[in-house]
Design an enzyme around this catalytic site. Structure first.
Site, PDB file in Angstrom:
ATOM      1  N   ARG A  88      65.110  45.666  26.184  1.00  0.00           N
ATOM      2  CA  ARG A  88      64.745  45.656  24.106  1.00  0.00           C
ATOM      3  C   ARG A  88      66.171  45.949  23.381  1.00  0.00           C
ATOM      4  O   ARG A  88      66.341  45.531  22.771  1.00  0.00           O
ATOM      5  CB  ARG A  88      63.661  46.572  24.282  1.00  0.00           C
ATOM      6  CG  ARG A  88      63.243  46.284  22.074  1.00  0.00           C
ATOM      7  CD  ARG A  88      61.308  46.694  22.291  1.00  0.00           C
ATOM      8  NE  ARG A  88      61.852  48.216  22.253  1.00  0.00           N
ATOM      9  CZ  ARG A  88      61.095  48.555  22.231  1.00  0.00           C
ATOM     10  NH1 ARG A  88      59.408  47.930  21.732  1.00  0.00           N
ATOM     11  NH2 ARG A  88      60.789  50.618  22.141  1.00  0.00           N
ATOM     12  N   LYS A 194      64.673  46.514  16.975  1.00  0.00           N
ATOM     13  CA  LYS A 194      64.506  48.016  16.966  1.00  0.00           C
ATOM     14  C   LYS A 194      65.659  48.190  16.288  1.00  0.00           C
ATOM     15  O   LYS A 194      66.631  48.785  16.859  1.00  0.00           O
ATOM     16  CB  LYS A 194      64.553  48.264  17.885  1.00  0.00           C
ATOM     17  CG  LYS A 194      63.430  50.213  17.426  1.00  0.00           C
ATOM     18  CD  LYS A 194      62.559  50.650  18.748  1.00  0.00           C
ATOM     19  CE  LYS A 194      61.769  52.014  18.698  1.00  0.00           C
ATOM     20  NZ  LYS A 194      61.192  52.175  17.592  1.00  0.00           N
ATOM     21  N   GLU A 230      52.203  44.053  12.270  1.00  0.00           N
ATOM     22  CA  GLU A 230      52.061  44.695  12.257  1.00  0.00           C
ATOM     23  C   GLU A 230      51.488  46.144  12.024  1.00  0.00           C
ATOM     24  O   GLU A 230      51.839  45.714  10.447  1.00  0.00           O
ATOM     25  CB  GLU A 230      53.157  44.962  13.676  1.00  0.00           C
ATOM     26  CG  GLU A 230      54.833  45.342  13.299  1.00  0.00           C
ATOM     27  CD  GLU A 230      55.659  44.971  14.474  1.00  0.00           C
ATOM     28  OE1 GLU A 230      55.743  46.496  14.737  1.00  0.00           O
ATOM     29  OE2 GLU A 230      56.670  44.562  14.325  1.00  0.00           O
TER      30      GLU A 230
END
Length: 349
Positions: A88, A194, A230
């Site tokens: 990620r 992120k 989310e």
């Protein structure tokens, strides 16, 4: 006795750990310069020296991760699914034009940080109540510049700290509010990365719904304001009244590693598991349980979601989600079989 101290030997009130910054010994650090990563070092202390024109301070070229390590009952220290964290952060690095690193370097940095802070890993008897060593890798542009371009130098840090549950009451249901006056991410933006800016942009909405009595907020898609995205810093999972594990599909959602693992456990248990667009108003009536999913909390059950004048209520006990929570945390603590090979033992030598 080594300089690092014995495992779990720090003078810490383990029983009352929160999810906050506390003292540790130091961090792992490496620098990218002249086209390559330098030596991995353990640096003492909590401070990093930066040029005042460092890229990250002005243009925000940065990505980070979050994972945990556990001092298990068998005496081993395990980290959970760190290869997925490396995948990620690599994806985020490509999007933010940050140099990628091999998994071996990522793994070495994690190991050096954990070993160097072994005294601060909570003892096994406290892991069952949610204590762990939280691991925060972060890469940022450290080169001095005033023009807008990718940094010419980068610092990679892996810092750690002992933590308790993200929500102080543990697996206890909380109310949520659907966010209607802000967007979390743009349709072709960096919602799946992120990076720090995504979280800073959430502070105003988060502050607003907290003042209204809702600890957590659920974002809808920015284009139609119809489909679930989310929560502030966690994926959404719903267990439908027919027992299906359902989670939203969207290019602007951060792909949660915890969600991916829970979905696999659900499948292992014979449940139907779906990742698909979830139109909130059309679907919420059919949800029996709702959870906010992420590394920090694992699963936080949501007892209600309010949108305007209407509130949808869900099971506060969330028995299906609790079963998945127990199964995953048992693997993380080394107390259950790990059929998918998610855990990795970190040598303390």
């Amino acid at each position: 006795m080594s300089e690092e101290g014995a495992l779990s030997s720090a003078c810490v009130d383990w029983a009352n750990l929160g999810f906050d910054v506390s003292e540790t010994r130091g961090r792992a650090q490496a620098v990218w310069k002249d086209g390559e990563w330098g030596e991995v070092k353990f640096e003492n202390g909590p401070y990093v020296q930066l040029h005042m024109f460092a890229n990250v301070l002005h243009y925000g070229q940065e990505v980070f991760e979050g994972l945990k390590a556990y001092h298990c009952k068998d005496g081993q220290v395990r980290t959970f699914n760190d290869k997925s964290n490396w995948e990620r952060i690599s994806n985020g690095s490509r999007r933010m034009m940050i140099p990628e690193m091999p998994y071996k370097l990522f793994q070495q940095m994690v190991d050096v940080a954990v070993r160097g802070n072994r005294a601060y890993i909570p003892p096994p008897e406290f892991c069952a109540s949610g204590a762990a060593l939280y691991i925060r890798p972060v890469i940022f542009g450290s080169g001095a510049q005033v023009g807008l371009h990718a940094s010419k130098e980068y610092i990679f840090l892996v810092m750690v700290l002992p933590v308790g549950p993200y929500f102080k009451d543990g697996f206890k249901a909380i109310p949520g509010e659907v966010v209607t006056d802000f967007d979390r991410a743009a349709p072709q933006g960096v919602g799946d990365v992120k990076c720090a800016g995504n979280y800073a942009a959430d502070l105003v909405p988060l502050s607003g719904h907290k003042k209204r009595g809702f600890p957590i907020g659920l974002y809808l898609d920015p284009k139609e304001k119809k489909y679930c995205e989310e929560f502030n810093a966690a994926n959404l999972v719903a267990i439908t009244k027919s027992g299906t594990y359902a989670t939203p599909e969207s290019a602007s959602i951060l792909p949660s590693i915890t969600n991916k693992c829970l979905m696999q456990i659900a499948k292992d248990r014979g449940m139907t598991a779906e990742r698909r667009p979830l139109a909130f108003k059309d679907e919420a009536e059919n949800w029996a349980e709702v959870g906010a999913i992420g590394t920090a909390a694992v699963i936080c059950p949501i007892k209600s979601l309010t949108m305007g004048e209407k509130t949808w209520a869900f099971s506060e006990e969330a028995p299906t989600l609790k079963g998945l929570y127990d199964a995953l945390t048992a693997i993380q603590r080394g107390e259950a079989e790990d059929p998918h090979g998610w855990s990795r033992v970190i040598s303390m030598d």
